[in-house]
Write a protein that holds these residues in place. Structure first.
Motif, PDB file in Angstrom:
ATOM      1  N   LYS A   5      -6.092   8.208   1.227  1.00 38.67           N
ATOM      2  CA  LYS A   5      -5.977   6.916   0.548  1.00 38.67           C
ATOM      3  C   LYS A   5      -5.541   7.036  -0.909  1.00 38.67           C
ATOM      4  N   ILE A   6      -5.795   8.167  -1.563  1.00 38.72           N
ATOM      5  CA  ILE A   6      -5.399   8.307  -2.966  1.00 38.72           C
ATOM      6  C   ILE A   6      -3.965   8.815  -3.132  1.00 38.72           C
ATOM      7  N   ALA A   7      -3.299   9.183  -2.049  1.00 40.46           N
ATOM      8  CA  ALA A   7      -1.917   9.675  -2.141  1.00 40.46           C
ATOM      9  C   ALA A   7      -0.973   8.511  -2.435  1.00 40.46           C
ATOM     10  N   LEU A  58       2.067   1.822   3.795  1.00 43.87           N
ATOM     11  CA  LEU A  58       1.419   0.595   4.247  1.00 43.87           C
ATOM     12  C   LEU A  58       2.243  -0.624   3.873  1.00 43.87           C
ATOM     13  N   GLU A  59       2.879  -0.594   2.710  1.00 47.47           N
ATOM     14  CA  GLU A  59       3.715  -1.720   2.280  1.00 47.47           C
ATOM     15  C   GLU A  59       4.984  -1.847   3.125  1.00 47.47           C
ATOM     16  N   THR A  60       5.640  -0.734   3.413  1.00 49.34           N
ATOM     17  CA  THR A  60       6.918  -0.813   4.128  1.00 49.34           C
ATOM     18  C   THR A  60       6.749  -1.053   5.619  1.00 49.34           C
ATOM     19  N   GLY A 108     -10.364   5.583   8.151  1.00 49.06           N
ATOM     20  CA  GLY A 108     -10.783   6.914   8.563  1.00 49.06           C
ATOM     21  C   GLY A 108     -11.451   7.631   7.409  1.00 49.06           C
ATOM     22  N   GLY A 109     -12.442   7.007   6.800  1.00 50.29           N
ATOM     23  CA  GLY A 109     -13.122   7.629   5.658  1.00 50.29           C
ATOM     24  C   GLY A 109     -12.210   7.677   4.455  1.00 50.29           C
TER      25      GLY A 109
END
Length: 165
Positions: free
Chosen positions: A58-60, A67-69, A131-132
Motif C-alpha cells: 500500500k505504501i508503494a 488503482l487509479e488506472t 491484504g493487510g
C-alpha cells in the motif's frame, strides 16, 4: 477462527521463502508516465472467467497509480532478466526514463510489456481486496502473448534461482 499463538514474523518470512516463485514486472500507465514494479506475488485465479491477481504494498507509489488506472500488464521474466528484476524492485528510482534500456512496447491497454518476456498478460481490474499492508488486485485478463522462449527466473529463500537440467 482465533488462535492463541501468533506466528513470529521472521519465522513466517523464512517459511514462505521456501516457496519458489516466478518473477514478473507489473506495469501501468498514468498521465503519460509508465509505472513498473517487480512482483513475485502474481497468480492465475480462474479460467472461467479469465482472472489473474497480484499483490502490491500500500505504501508503494505503484499502488495508487494502478488503482487509479484500473489496467495493468504483467511480463513474466526469463532467467536472463535478473538485472531488470533487481532494478524494478528498487524503491525510489526516478519514474521518468525508467524503461529506457529495457526493450518494451505498449499493449492493447496502453501498458508497457517487456519484449523479451516469456509471457505477457494484460488485465482490467475487477476487484481489489484488503491484504493487510498490501492490496490484492484481481484483474480480468483481456490479452495474452508468449513473445519469447526460455527458462523462467525464480526466487527462492531470498535469492534468484534458475532451473537446472
Amino acid at each position: 477462527m482465533q488462535t492463541e499463538h501468533r506466528a513470529d514474523r521472521d519465522a513466517y518470512r523464512r517459511a514462505v521463502g521456501r516457496f519458489a516463485t516466478g518473477i514478473t514486472i507489473v506495469t501501468t500507465r498514468r498521465d503519460g508516465a509508465d509505472y513498473a514494479m517487480t512482483v513475485n506475488s502474481f497468480a492465475s485465479v480462474s479460467l472461467d472467467p479469465l482472472l489473474a491477481l497480484f499483490c502490491v504494498e500500500k505504501i508503494a507509489r505503484f499502488h495508487d497509480a494502478v488503482l487509479e488506472t484500473g489496467v495493468w500488464g504483467v511480463s513474466i521474466l526469463s532467467d536472463t532478466a535478473e538485472d531488470a528484476s533487481r532494478f524494478f524492485a528498487h524503491r525510489g528510482r526516478p519514474l521518468e526514463g525508467q524503461l529506457a534500456g529495457h526493450p518494451h512496447h505498449h499493449g492493447e491497454l496502453g501498458v508497457a510489456l517487456f519484449d523479451d518476456a516469456l509471457a505477457t498478460v494484460e488485465c482490467r481490474t475487477a476487484a481489489v481486496h484488503d491484504g493487510g499492508d498490501h492490496s490484492i488486485v484481481v484483474g480480468e485478463v483481456v490479452a495474452v502473448a508468449t513473445p519469447a522462449d526460455g527458462a523462467p527466473l525464480l526466487y527462492h529463500e531470498g535469492r534468484y534461482r534458475r532451473l537446472s537440467g
